[in-house]
Design a protein around this motif. Structure first.
Motif, mmCIF file in Angstrom:
data_model
loop_
_atom_site.group_PDB
_atom_site.id
_atom_site.type_symbol
_atom_site.label_atom_id
_atom_site.label_comp_id
_atom_site.label_asym_id
_atom_site.label_seq_id
_atom_site.Cartn_x
_atom_site.Cartn_y
_atom_site.Cartn_z
ATOM 1 N N SER A 280 -46.964 25.445 -10.520
ATOM 2 C CA SER A 280 -46.476 24.209 -9.878
ATOM 3 C C SER A 280 -46.747 22.993 -10.770
ATOM 4 N N LYS A 281 -47.895 22.984 -11.431
ATOM 5 C CA LYS A 281 -48.239 21.875 -12.323
ATOM 6 C C LYS A 281 -47.262 21.805 -13.495
ATOM 7 N N GLU A 282 -46.952 22.964 -14.092
ATOM 8 C CA GLU A 282 -46.014 23.009 -15.215
ATOM 9 C C GLU A 282 -44.617 22.612 -14.779
ATOM 10 N N ALA A 283 -44.217 23.078 -13.589
ATOM 11 C CA ALA A 283 -42.880 22.765 -13.076
ATOM 12 C C ALA A 283 -42.729 21.264 -12.822
ATOM 13 N N ILE A 284 -43.727 20.658 -12.254
ATOM 14 C CA ILE A 284 -43.708 19.211 -11.998
ATOM 15 C C ILE A 284 -43.583 18.432 -13.308
ATOM 16 N N LYS A 285 -44.354 18.841 -14.298
ATOM 17 C CA LYS A 285 -44.316 18.175 -15.590
ATOM 18 C C LYS A 285 -42.935 18.299 -16.242
ATOM 19 N N GLU A 286 -42.329 19.505 -16.148
ATOM 20 C CA GLU A 286 -41.023 19.744 -16.762
ATOM 21 C C GLU A 286 -39.937 18.929 -16.063
ATOM 22 N N VAL A 287 -39.956 18.901 -14.744
ATOM 23 C CA VAL A 287 -38.957 18.137 -13.991
ATOM 24 C C VAL A 287 -39.095 16.638 -14.274
ATOM 25 N N ALA A 288 -40.317 16.157 -14.348
ATOM 26 C CA ALA A 288 -40.539 14.737 -14.659
ATOM 27 C C ALA A 288 -39.963 14.396 -16.029
ATOM 28 N N HIS A 289 -40.183 15.282 -16.984
ATOM 29 C CA HIS A 289 -39.663 15.064 -18.338
ATOM 30 C C HIS A 289 -38.134 15.047 -18.356
ATOM 31 N N LEU A 290 -37.514 16.029 -17.694
ATOM 32 C CA LEU A 290 -36.056 16.139 -17.700
ATOM 33 C C LEU A 290 -35.378 14.962 -17.000
ATOM 34 N N ARG A 291 -36.020 14.443 -15.974
ATOM 35 C CA ARG A 291 -35.412 13.361 -15.188
ATOM 36 C C ARG A 291 -35.871 11.970 -15.633
ATOM 37 N N GLY A 292 -36.822 11.935 -16.565
ATOM 38 C CA GLY A 292 -37.328 10.638 -17.022
ATOM 39 C C GLY A 292 -38.145 9.919 -15.965
#
Length: 279
Positions: free
Chosen positions: A253-265
């Motif tokens: 969940s931590k990795e997924a949150i980080k990846e989504v934040a990066h992709l969406r800015g």
């Protein structure tokens, strides 16, 4: 154990040789060929012709992809006896899609100097004449010769934004381009053949149109393809659903949150709060 860049220990020199035009060899490469005790050569016949042209006489040892590991004891023997050693391939810079890596690795492991000389290599002239954005770029070398493995390699490269550089054999070129078009889409491409030689040519266009121009193409081939340009739009995907899609792929969940934040800015705290509110 750390090792200084260079000292008075024996040295292995990686010596680039012309990829076509004999005038491309540097003065430093010539002087280095003259001073080393022995030269480990991909094909002694090819290197012999070069040395004859340069009026240099030197002991040559055959060292190619199929016997290089066996030659590690030989190169260590010369280095242990205080001799400098040269490594050359048929054309271009050693180790760049050519032999030399195993010899260099064992020299470094035994704390000898390794010096790489600048000089000819096909990928840089092909890149700077391609008309495709040169920075950043990723040099891949040869794709696997088997279509199924080649397709998998290209799928792994599909969304890399850097310009991609490949070497290819002429008899495989059309099949490779077809798979590239299927996997990568209709991207800008440049194909250089016989760089620095009499019949040097460059084909520029896109993957869909360029195939018709490549009739009975021969020689050394370099392919330059533009990187992934499509801008992903996530506006229609709910934030919580986006995070869960990565978790389903095996992300924590931590990795997924980080990846989504990066992709969406977005700030990851915003994504974190939204995800835990939804849970």
């Amino acid at each position: 154990m750390s090792q200084k860049s260079y000292d008075n220990r024996p040295t292995v020199y990686l010596i680039p040789t012309p990829i076509g035009n004999m005038e491309d060899i540097t003065l430093r490469s010539i002087h280095t060929l003259e001073k080393v005790e022995v030269i480990f050569s991909e094909d002694t016949r090819v290197t012999g012709l070069l040395l004859k042209h340069l009026k240099i006489k030197k002991k040559l040892i055959s060292s190619h992809n199929y016997n290089e590991i066996k030659n590690t004891d030989k190169i260590l023997s010369y280095l242990k006896n205080g001799f400098d050693v040269g490594i050359v391939t048929d054309r271009g810079t050693p180790i760049i899609s050519d032999p030399g890596y195993e010899l260099v690795k064992v020299a470094i492991q035994n704390h000898y100097n390794v010096v790489g000389l600048p000089g000819p290599t096909a990928l840089i002239p092909a890149l700077i004449t391609s008309g495709i954005d040169p920075s950043p770029f990723l040099f891949y070398g040869f794709l696997n010769s088997k279509p199924t493995k080649q397709r998998k390699e290209l799928q792994d490269l599909e969304k890399i934004k850097a310009t991609l550089i490949f070497y290819e054999a002429p008899h495989r070129l059309l099949n490779t381009l077809q798979i590239m078009q299927e996997v990568l889409g209709n991207r800008k491409i440049s194909i250089s053949r016989e760089i620095s030689k009499k019949f040097e040519e460059i084909y520029r266009g896109n993957l869909e149109s360029i195939v018709s121009e490549l009739v009975d193409i021969k020689g050394e081939i370099v392919i330059i393809i533009e990187g992934y340009k499509k801008e992903e739009n996530y506006d229609e995907i709910p934030l919580l659903e986006h995070v869960r899609s990565f978790i389903e792929q095996g992300y924590s969940s931590k990795e997924a949150i980080k990846e989504v934040a990066h992709l969406r800015g977005l700030n990851k705290n915003i994504v974190y709060q939204e995800y835990h509110r939804g849970d």
